[in-house]
Design a protein around this motif. Sequence first.
Motif, PDB file in Angstrom:
ATOM      1  N   VAL A   1       0.786  -1.232   0.000  1.00 20.50           N
ATOM      2  CA  VAL A   1       0.000   0.000   0.000  1.00 20.50           C
ATOM      3  C   VAL A   1       0.815   1.278   0.000  1.00 20.50           C
ATOM      4  N   GLY A   2       2.136   1.200  -0.015  1.00 18.62           N
ATOM      5  CA  GLY A   2       2.936   2.410   0.048  1.00 18.62           C
ATOM      6  C   GLY A   2       3.105   3.087  -1.303  1.00 18.62           C
ATOM      7  N   THR A   3       3.768   4.225  -1.287  1.00 18.74           N
ATOM      8  CA  THR A   3       4.158   4.912  -2.513  1.00 18.74           C
ATOM      9  C   THR A   3       5.679   4.954  -2.551  1.00 18.74           C
ATOM     10  N   ALA A   4       6.214   5.613  -3.555  1.00 18.42           N
ATOM     11  CA  ALA A   4       7.664   5.742  -3.651  1.00 18.42           C
ATOM     12  C   ALA A   4       8.218   6.626  -2.541  1.00 18.42           C
ATOM     13  N   GLU A   5       7.336   7.382  -1.869  1.00 15.44           N
ATOM     14  CA  GLU A   5       7.800   8.351  -0.873  1.00 15.44           C
ATOM     15  C   GLU A   5       7.535   7.948   0.577  1.00 15.44           C
ATOM     16  N   SER A   6       6.468   7.161   0.838  1.00 16.82           N
ATOM     17  CA  SER A   6       6.156   6.819   2.233  1.00 16.82           C
ATOM     18  C   SER A   6       5.300   5.560   2.286  1.00 16.82           C
TER      19      SER A   6
ATOM     20  N   THR B   1      11.969   5.922   4.510  1.00 18.36           N
ATOM     21  CA  THR B   1      11.462   6.300   3.194  1.00 18.36           C
ATOM     22  C   THR B   1      11.825   7.756   2.898  1.00 18.36           C
ATOM     23  N   LYS B   2      11.568   8.172   1.662  1.00 17.75           N
ATOM     24  CA  LYS B   2      11.930   9.528   1.236  1.00 17.75           C
ATOM     25  C   LYS B   2      11.253  10.581   2.110  1.00 17.75           C
ATOM     26  N   ARG B   3       9.970  10.380   2.379  1.00 18.27           N
ATOM     27  CA  ARG B   3       9.227  11.284   3.242  1.00 18.27           C
ATOM     28  C   ARG B   3       8.892  10.567   4.539  1.00 18.27           C
ATOM     29  N   ARG B   4       8.712  11.345   5.587  1.00 13.25           N
ATOM     30  CA  ARG B   4       8.253  10.777   6.841  1.00 13.25           C
ATOM     31  C   ARG B   4       6.873  10.158   6.643  1.00 13.25           C
ATOM     32  N   SER B   5       6.658   8.972   7.199  1.00 21.55           N
ATOM     33  CA  SER B   5       5.372   8.296   7.070  1.00 21.55           C
ATOM     34  C   SER B   5       4.242   9.182   7.590  1.00 21.55           C
ATOM     35  N   GLN B   6       3.103   9.116   6.900  1.00 18.09           N
ATOM     36  CA  GLN B   6       1.935   9.866   7.357  1.00 18.09           C
ATOM     37  C   GLN B   6       1.483   9.403   8.739  1.00 18.09           C
ATOM     38  N   ILE B   7       1.775   8.157   9.073  1.00 11.75           N
ATOM     39  CA  ILE B   7       1.443   7.665  10.404  1.00 11.75           C
ATOM     40  C   ILE B   7       2.311   8.365  11.446  1.00 11.75           C
ATOM     41  N   GLN B   8       3.580   8.601  11.106  1.00  9.60           N
ATOM     42  CA  GLN B   8       4.461   9.304  12.030  1.00  9.60           C
ATOM     43  C   GLN B   8       4.033  10.760  12.194  1.00  9.60           C
ATOM     44  N   THR B   9       3.560  11.376  11.117  1.00 11.02           N
ATOM     45  CA  THR B   9       3.035  12.744  11.224  1.00 11.02           C
ATOM     46  C   THR B   9       1.881  12.780  12.215  1.00 11.02           C
TER      47      THR B   9
ATOM     48  N   GLY C   1      -9.772  -1.151   0.562  1.00  8.43           N
ATOM     49  CA  GLY C   1      -9.237  -0.194  -0.397  1.00  8.43           C
ATOM     50  C   GLY C   1      -7.766  -0.369  -0.695  1.00  8.43           C
ATOM     51  N   LYS C   2      -7.300  -1.633  -0.666  1.00 10.58           N
ATOM     52  CA  LYS C   2      -5.878  -1.884  -0.925  1.00 10.58           C
ATOM     53  C   LYS C   2      -5.445  -1.279  -2.251  1.00 10.58           C
ATOM     54  N   GLY C   3      -6.292  -1.394  -3.269  1.00 19.21           N
ATOM     55  CA  GLY C   3      -5.956  -0.855  -4.578  1.00 19.21           C
ATOM     56  C   GLY C   3      -5.985   0.650  -4.648  1.00 19.21           C
ATOM     57  N   ASN C   4      -6.516   1.290  -3.600  1.00 19.44           N
ATOM     58  CA  ASN C   4      -6.630   2.750  -3.580  1.00 19.44           C
ATOM     59  C   ASN C   4      -5.600   3.425  -2.685  1.00 19.44           C
ATOM     60  N   PHE C   5      -4.832   2.641  -1.939  1.00 19.03           N
ATOM     61  CA  PHE C   5      -3.917   3.239  -0.969  1.00 19.03           C
ATOM     62  C   PHE C   5      -2.925   4.179  -1.632  1.00 19.03           C
ATOM     63  N   ALA C   6      -2.417   3.789  -2.806  1.00 21.48           N
ATOM     64  CA  ALA C   6      -1.434   4.644  -3.471  1.00 21.48           C
ATOM     65  C   ALA C   6      -2.036   6.012  -3.778  1.00 21.48           C
ATOM     66  N   GLU C   7      -3.284   6.020  -4.296  1.00 17.63           N
ATOM     67  CA  GLU C   7      -3.934   7.291  -4.606  1.00 17.63           C
ATOM     68  C   GLU C   7      -4.211   8.083  -3.334  1.00 17.63           C
ATOM     69  N   LEU C   8      -4.637   7.385  -2.281  1.00 19.09           N
ATOM     70  CA  LEU C   8      -4.886   8.057  -1.007  1.00 19.09           C
ATOM     71  C   LEU C   8      -3.598   8.664  -0.468  1.00 19.09           C
ATOM     72  N   PHE C   9      -2.506   7.896  -0.483  1.00 17.63           N
ATOM     73  CA  PHE C   9      -1.237   8.396   0.029  1.00 17.63           C
ATOM     74  C   PHE C   9      -0.774   9.621  -0.743  1.00 17.63           C
ATOM     75  N   LYS C  10      -0.956   9.575  -2.079  1.00 18.82           N
ATOM     76  CA  LYS C  10      -0.542  10.724  -2.895  1.00 18.82           C
ATOM     77  C   LYS C  10      -1.327  11.968  -2.488  1.00 18.82           C
ATOM     78  N   SER C  11      -2.630  11.790  -2.252  1.00 21.43           N
ATOM     79  CA  SER C  11      -3.454  12.937  -1.852  1.00 21.43           C
ATOM     80  C   SER C  11      -3.005  13.486  -0.506  1.00 21.43           C
ATOM     81  N   ILE C  12      -2.720  12.583   0.449  1.00 25.83           N
ATOM     82  CA  ILE C  12      -2.265  13.030   1.766  1.00 25.83           C
ATOM     83  C   ILE C  12      -0.897  13.692   1.657  1.00 25.83           C
ATOM     84  N   GLU C  13      -0.005  13.112   0.836  1.00 27.57           N
ATOM     85  CA  GLU C  13       1.322  13.712   0.652  1.00 27.57           C
ATOM     86  C   GLU C  13       1.212  15.117   0.088  1.00 27.57           C
TER      87      GLU C  13
END
Length: 451
Positions: A260-265, A290-298, A422-434
Amino acid sequence: MGTKAEIASEEEVGKKDFKLVGFKRFVRTNPRTDRFPVLGFHHIEFWTADATNAAGRFSFGLGMRLAARSDLSTGNPFHASFLLRSGSLQFLFSSPYSPFTPAAAGAPAGDPGSPSIPSFDPDRARRFTGSHGLAVRAVAVRVADAAAAFHTSVAHGARPALPPADLGAGFALSEVELYGDVVLRYVSLPAPESSQNPSKIPSFLPGFEDVEESGPHSPDYGLRRLDHAVGNVPEMAPVLAYIAGFTGFHEFAEFTAEDVGTAESGLNSMVLANNEETVLLPVNEPVHGTKRRSQIQTYLDHNGGAGLQHLALASDDVLRTLREMKAKSAMGGFEFLAPPPPNYYQGVRRRAGDVLTEEQIKECQELGVLVDRDDQGVLLQIFTKPIGDRPTIFLEIIQRIGCMMKDEEGREYQKGGCGGFGKGNFAELFKSIEEYEKSLEAKQTTVVPVT
């Protein structure tokens, strides 16, 4: 009850044996190992500095009507609490009164002697909101016997938060710690065959005064139930071992950063469920390096530690619900994350074109709804931006399609978790949060000239 050393030892064993296999290799089974009957979610309690305004905003933004109250107007000098309801979804908002009132100093004889929620502590509530802002204090589940659930939980390692309390009229309540400052609250209700006059049994809890329906204009945007409640923790293994240990809940699903991750988190996640799979408790942890701090860590940074990250609210018609919510978003309701790019919906047509009509897919695109599918059903989902001042708690609005079953009495019901998470949507969700986090970071680093 186990000693602290024994409980810590159990958590260390769970941590040592814990290993995620990932979404593709996970095989779902239901061993039905609950230690006591868990019948479903009952309510969610938010602690806030101003229950009146928090409840008003959620009522307006989600289409939930005021159903019960306990405050000065009902003779409660300790806290203001307002219950919102839509279908079986119940949100309770509670805030303390001034520490300088007679009740806070010790009420004289004849005055009300205790809060309507026995565990409500005004000083703790003030510290809680100072640490976390608007946040969830309690995830309440309905059980057959709140006292038995408490004693069984504590005997299997749960940290007690509130011993069983008899609320009267056949209601009982108890609490154990869940994660961070969040508690798991057990609520048991009067037996259906109770000899009491049904008209005198409160619709929520004793100490709360029911509020009559306000007529045909009472808000209702179609939300019907709580689907799942998600927690964020610094380290998942000991928390999962702790919760599964005292509840007996089984693993329902899991995801790794590879899933479920992206290239950044990224994140790791596991979902625990009761026997009937009507209470779903996902738990997330950050992935580091990862490149960016995890959204969970934020979240953990801004929340001051572990806590409840989001609530998934199920609608019987998510497109209608979202039309209502979006119409209110600019007037004090809730804003949503940025929608996916247009080409995302070409994939939706391939994945779910046999279930959704072309008109529905176009409306999903117009509203920014994400669409996923597993081997059992289809999931429609969308996420709000954080609902308070901090980039912490948010809401998910969903609709599950498919997986209809019949119980022993021939009544139709939907299997828990239909369509997945929403496993198939996690990448899109992460991008939006990023992108949302980047917009905040850009504003924080902008230097405003002094004039």
